[in-house]
Motif scaffolding. Structure first.
Motif, PDB file in Angstrom:
ATOM      1  N   SER A  79      20.844   2.456  15.234  1.00  0.00           N
ATOM      2  CA  SER A  79      20.009   1.221  15.586  1.00  0.00           C
ATOM      3  C   SER A  79      19.082   1.600  16.617  1.00  0.00           C
ATOM      4  O   SER A  79      17.704   1.104  16.732  1.00  0.00           O
ATOM      5  N   ASN A  80      19.371   2.335  17.696  1.00  0.00           N
ATOM      6  CA  ASN A  80      18.331   2.873  18.678  1.00  0.00           C
ATOM      7  C   ASN A  80      17.021   3.561  18.067  1.00  0.00           C
ATOM      8  O   ASN A  80      16.164   3.113  18.333  1.00  0.00           O
ATOM      9  N   GLY A 117      13.297   1.721  18.027  1.00  0.00           N
ATOM     10  CA  GLY A 117      12.303   2.593  18.624  1.00  0.00           C
ATOM     11  C   GLY A 117      12.501   2.433  20.157  1.00  0.00           C
ATOM     12  O   GLY A 117      11.616   2.456  21.065  1.00  0.00           O
ATOM     13  N   ARG A 118      13.730   2.239  20.455  1.00  0.00           N
ATOM     14  CA  ARG A 118      14.164   2.410  21.871  1.00  0.00           C
ATOM     15  C   ARG A 118      14.100   3.491  22.591  1.00  0.00           C
ATOM     16  O   ARG A 118      13.647   4.354  22.137  1.00  0.00           O
ATOM     17  N   ASP A 119      14.486   3.515  23.942  1.00  0.00           N
ATOM     18  CA  ASP A 119      14.652   4.646  24.714  1.00  0.00           C
ATOM     19  C   ASP A 119      15.098   6.098  24.007  1.00  0.00           C
ATOM     20  O   ASP A 119      16.296   6.043  23.607  1.00  0.00           O
ATOM     21  N   PRO A 120      14.229   7.085  23.908  1.00  0.00           N
ATOM     22  CA  PRO A 120      14.891   8.368  23.369  1.00  0.00           C
ATOM     23  C   PRO A 120      16.168   9.049  24.078  1.00  0.00           C
ATOM     24  O   PRO A 120      16.567   9.932  23.639  1.00  0.00           O
ATOM     25  N   HIS A 121      15.943   8.983  25.554  1.00  0.00           N
ATOM     26  CA  HIS A 121      16.991   9.359  26.316  1.00  0.00           C
ATOM     27  C   HIS A 121      18.245   8.789  25.895  1.00  0.00           C
ATOM     28  O   HIS A 121      19.262   9.627  25.868  1.00  0.00           O
ATOM     29  N   VAL A 122      18.356   7.431  25.504  1.00  0.00           N
ATOM     30  CA  VAL A 122      19.582   6.806  25.204  1.00  0.00           C
ATOM     31  C   VAL A 122      20.123   7.468  23.885  1.00  0.00           C
ATOM     32  O   VAL A 122      21.357   7.999  23.702  1.00  0.00           O
ATOM     33  N   SER A 123      19.204   7.927  22.850  1.00  0.00           N
ATOM     34  CA  SER A 123      19.621   8.596  21.806  1.00  0.00           C
ATOM     35  C   SER A 123      20.217  10.123  22.129  1.00  0.00           C
ATOM     36  O   SER A 123      21.088  10.408  21.509  1.00  0.00           O
TER      37      SER A 123
END
Length: 118
Positions: free
Chosen positions: A42-43, A47-53
């Motif tokens: 989902s992340n 296209g959300r924060d790559p750090h969260v990925s």
């Protein structure tokens, strides 16, 4: 994040009862891994924060290792069960702490209005 907290609490509440306890803990670890995978996908799609990925992938890798540790030990190994359970709870707690900065907190004065909506 609520789902992660719920699974963490469920795992923390589990206690060794019999030889099937290790199997049940492995099934909970599979739930955690599935949830982390879904969040990661989902992340990426949004296209959300790559750090969260990165955080999600690291936690997934650690949970996967804990699963294999449990799988390779005997079902009656209480020490391994307890160490693994505690390690997973600590891992999920760490994940929640790291993700906390990405969660929007509502001021407490807005909470009663939300309860009415429920």
């Amino acid at each position: 994040m609520i789902e992660i907290l719920q699974i963490k609490e469920r795992i923390a509440a589990e206690h060794y009862r019999d030889a099937n306890s290790s199997f049940e803990l492995r099934m909970m670890l599979m739930d955690v891994a599935s949830l982390l995978t879904a969040r990661q996908i989902s992340n990426l799609r949004q296209g959300r924060d790559p750090h969260v990925s990165t955080i999600l992938l690291e936690t997934f890798g650690n949970v996967k290792q804990y699963y294999f540790v449990l799988e390779k030990t005997k079902d009656v190994d209480l020490a391994c069960y307890n160490k693994t359970k505690d390690a997973v709870v600590a891992e999920l707690d760490s994940l929640c702490q790291q993700l906390k900065g990405n969660v929007f907190q509502l001021p407490e004065e807005n909470i009663p209005a939300l309860k009415i909506a429920q």
